[in-house]
Motif scaffolding. Structure first.
Motif, short mmCIF file in Angstrom:
data_model
loop_
_atom_site.label_atom_id
_atom_site.label_comp_id
_atom_site.label_asym_id
_atom_site.label_seq_id
_atom_site.Cartn_x
_atom_site.Cartn_y
_atom_site.Cartn_z
N ASN A 6 -11.08 -1.33 3.36
CA ASN A 6 -11.55 -1.56 1.70
C ASN A 6 -10.17 -1.39 0.92
OD1 ASN A 6 -11.32 1.63 0.42
ND2 ASN A 6 -11.79 1.69 2.76
N ALA A 7 -10.30 -1.57 -0.31
CA ALA A 7 -9.11 -1.77 -1.19
C ALA A 7 -8.36 -0.32 -1.27
CB ALA A 7 -9.22 -2.17 -2.70
N MET A 8 -8.97 0.49 -1.62
CA MET A 8 -8.18 1.96 -1.65
C MET A 8 -7.82 2.43 -0.06
SD MET A 8 -11.46 3.85 -4.07
CE MET A 8 -12.81 3.01 -2.83
N GLY A 9 -8.48 2.29 0.63
CA GLY A 9 -8.13 2.67 2.17
C GLY A 9 -6.96 1.88 2.56
N THR A 10 -7.14 0.62 2.57
CA THR A 10 -5.91 -0.12 2.90
C THR A 10 -4.64 -0.09 2.06
OG1 THR A 10 -7.54 -1.60 3.57
CG2 THR A 10 -5.29 -2.61 3.25
N THR A 11 -4.67 0.15 0.56
CA THR A 11 -3.46 0.42 -0.07
C THR A 11 -2.93 1.48 0.27
OG1 THR A 11 -2.81 0.07 -2.21
CG2 THR A 11 -4.40 1.51 -2.25
N LEU A 12 -3.68 2.71 0.81
CA LEU A 12 -3.15 3.77 1.13
C LEU A 12 -2.14 3.84 2.50
CD1 LEU A 12 -5.87 6.32 0.10
CD2 LEU A 12 -3.61 6.25 -0.95
N ALA A 13 -3.00 2.95 3.36
CA ALA A 13 -2.50 2.68 4.74
C ALA A 13 -1.13 1.73 4.47
CB ALA A 13 -3.40 1.84 5.51
N THR A 14 -0.98 0.83 3.81
CA THR A 14 0.10 0.00 3.56
C THR A 14 1.20 0.16 2.57
OG1 THR A 14 -1.04 -1.45 2.05
CG2 THR A 14 -1.42 -1.83 4.19
N GLY A 15 0.74 0.94 1.56
CA GLY A 15 1.63 1.36 0.53
C GLY A 15 1.68 0.13 -0.42
N GLU A 16 0.79 -0.65 -0.46
CA GLU A 16 0.95 -1.85 -1.17
C GLU A 16 -0.42 -2.22 -2.06
OE1 GLU A 16 3.87 -3.71 -1.62
OE2 GLU A 16 4.92 -2.91 -0.34
N PRO A 17 -0.21 -2.76 -3.05
CA PRO A 17 -1.44 -3.26 -3.99
C PRO A 17 -2.19 -4.33 -3.01
CG PRO A 17 0.51 -3.30 -5.20
CD PRO A 17 0.82 -3.22 -4.08
N VAL A 18 -3.70 -4.17 -3.00
CA VAL A 18 -4.32 -5.15 -2.30
C VAL A 18 -5.83 -5.33 -2.82
CG1 VAL A 18 -5.35 -3.22 -0.94
CG2 VAL A 18 -5.25 -5.53 0.11
N GLN A 19 -6.01 -6.53 -2.72
CA GLN A 19 -7.43 -7.08 -3.19
C GLN A 19 -8.53 -7.27 -1.94
OE1 GLN A 19 -7.85 -9.94 -6.00
NE2 GLN A 19 -9.78 -9.92 -6.34
N ILE A 20 -9.66 -6.72 -2.06
CA ILE A 20 -10.52 -6.98 -0.77
C ILE A 20 -11.79 -7.46 -1.43
CG2 ILE A 20 -11.87 -6.08 1.15
CD1 ILE A 20 -8.77 -6.09 1.53
N TYR A 21 -12.17 -8.59 -0.95
CA TYR A 21 -13.31 -9.37 -1.33
C TYR A 21 -14.32 -9.50 -0.38
CZ TYR A 21 -15.86 -13.23 -3.61
OH TYR A 21 -16.76 -13.83 -4.15
N SER A 22 -15.69 -9.30 -0.74
CA SER A 22 -16.84 -9.43 0.00
C SER A 22 -16.58 -9.36 1.56
CB SER A 22 -17.02 -10.97 0.05
OG SER A 22 -18.36 -11.29 0.40
N ALA A 23 -16.70 -10.07 2.25
CA ALA A 23 -16.77 -10.00 3.83
C ALA A 23 -15.40 -9.54 4.35
CB ALA A 23 -17.27 -11.22 4.51
#
Length: 490
Positions: free
Chosen positions: A141-158
């Motif tokens: 998910n965007a929040m968890g993945t940005t915390l894991a990578t330290g980078e901005p991220v967009q997560i869409y649908s599936a």
């Protein structure tokens, strides 16, 4: 750098969502997919599945009740920037039927504001205050993945690993502490698929940067107040070397000395060793510390001995005392010894784990290593060793550079950390073994060849055995041993 939204997403969001469903199902079933997921998504799915997140029944866990979240909000460093975030994000989120979410560094949702209809929909899928949204808890998910990578991220649908969130789109960016660089949390905008907008990721990223800018401005004000309130303590040193430090150890003012920009300090102060070996005493003050140099010249540096070229367990010794160590700590020490100028967390993550490396994991391992060896041995920004290093692999490397075959084979007792699968260690192990083997073969000295043959790397090497048998004197009793072993391999 964040991967941009796909062009197909912007042209036809619903068709793109259907395509992602097919990709999601195929990848999880282990069958050929119509296309590959984005790398940021694929890496996140792997981390999430390794954490045993169930794609079919996962749900964000409720960690704190609403009354507990209220207390956590008041204490969190992002609380002062909430007015700014509301001004820049909430009104836009209302208009676009989205909501703004702010988490802490552990993925706990602390604030959630936006369109009432979206908030009601979010309630039905546990997207509420007090729930945890790390990848380990709920998958990609965007929040968890940005915390894991330290980078901005967009997560869409599936692209969400868990199916119940496939009707959502979200974009998030990390916020870092301007003093320490540590992650404070994430800022997210989430909403239903039909309201996806190409500017969402850029908007969230800009908002995170604005928040960090406001935190820096507030930090500058605190620094100036600290200097004014405590300058008398520095003046009282009467020209003796010293400095005022912030609560995080940053040097705010110095007298008669040159210091690094940040000094590693403990909460209660005490004695610290600077990177160049000087000893200082740190006394707590209101909102900071007073540092007094105890010695003007360099102090005795600690001695770190690494014996990692072996078929056995190896050893790590600090000032003559053997230190229990894990394989991961041995890998870290090896890489830092090979790079005396230091490595960033991102670079270490790449060398230890490859493209899927997470700097957050590296920082946690370095913290444990520093706790074991001491902050004076392992320095930060960048991570480096501040000790006299005696490592068998460095001695072997030096002998190879000099072309000293006898010394290279004498110090080479086996492969470098043979149980390690870290990419950079594998590369160094293979390179070192190949070079020692070659210099041994290039010589006709029987002792040099025998030394390499006695290691596991040379024991069953027919070319090495043939060279050894040719080099040994017929009267040398070792010749019979070598020939017997050679016959067993034929």
């Amino acid at each position: 750098m964040a991967e941009p939204p796909e062009a197909d997403l912007l042209r036809d969001p619903e068709a793109y969502a259907r395509l992602l469903e097919h990709v999601h199902d195929a990848v999880l079933a282990g069958v050929p997919a119509p296309r590959s997921p984005r790398s940021v998504v694929s890496d996140s799915w792997q981390r999430s599945l390794a954490a045993h997140v169930d794609p079919d029944s996962g749900e964000a866990p409720l960690v704190f009740e609403p009354s507990e979240v209220t207390d956590l909000r008041a204490e969190h460093p992002l609380a002062p920037v909430l007015p700014l975030l509301r001004q820049t994000l909430v009104s836009i989120a209302d208009d676009a039927e989205h909501m703004m979410i702010v988490t802490d560094a552990e993925g706990l949702v602390l604030w959630r504001e936006g369109a009432s209809g979206v908030l009601l929909r979010a309630d039905r899928v546990a997207l509420t205050e007090g729930t945890r949204w790390t990848e380990e808890a709920i998958g990609t998910n965007a929040m968890g993945t940005t915390l894991a990578t330290g980078e901005p991220v967009q997560i869409y649908s599936a692209e969400h690993l868990v199916r119940r969130y496939h009707a959502w789109t979200c974009a998030a960016a990390p916020v870092r502490d301007p003093e320490t660089g540590a992650l404070l949390g994430s800022i997210d905008v989430s909403g239903p698929l039909r309201t996806v907008h190409p500017a969402m990721l850029a908007l969230v990223t800009a908002s995170a940067q604005l928040a960090e800018g406001q935190l820096r401005a507030q930090l500058a004000v605190r620094d100036e107040k600290m200097r004014r309130a405590n300058m008398r303590h520095l003046d009282a040193l009467r020209g003796r070397p010293g400095a005022l430090l912030s609560a995080g150890g940053r040097v705010l003012a110095a007298e008669s000395c040159t210091l690094p920009s940040t000094v590693e300090v403990r909460r209660g102060g005490g004695t610290v060793t600077l990177p160049d070996g000087r000893i200082a005493v740190v006394d707590p003050l209101d909102d900071g510390f007073l540092l007094r140099l105890a010695t003007s010249g360099p102090a005795h540096r600690r001695r770190l001995t690494l014996e990692y070229l072996t078929d056995g367990a190896g050893s790590t010794t600090l000032d003559g005392r053997e230190i229990p160590f894990t394989l991961r700590h041995a890998e870290l020490l090896t890489l830092l010894a090979l790079h005396p100028r230091g490595l960033s967390a991102e670079r270490l993550a790449l060398q230890l784990y490859g493209e899927n490396g997470n700097p957050v994991t590296v920082r946690a391992e370095i913290h444990r290593l520093r706790t074991q060896l001491g902050t004076g041995v392992v320095q930060t920004r960048p991570y480096r060793l501040a000790a006299d290093i005696d490592a068998d692999f460095l001695r072997t490397r030096a002998a190879l550079r000099r072309g000293d075959a006898a010394e290279a084979t004498r110090t080479f007792s086996g492969p470098l950390l043979p149980e390690s699968e870290a990419p950079a260690i594998l590369e160094e192990r293979e390179s070192l073994t190949a070079q020692v083997r070659q210099v041994a073969l290039n010589t006709t000295d029987s002792d040099t060849l025998w030394a390499f043959w006695e290691t596991s790397c040379g024991a069953d090497d027919l070319e090495v055995l043939d060279a050894l048998c040719a080099a040994l004197d017929p009267a040398d009793p070792r010749l019979a041993v070598a020939r017997t072993h050679r016959s067993r391999l034929s």
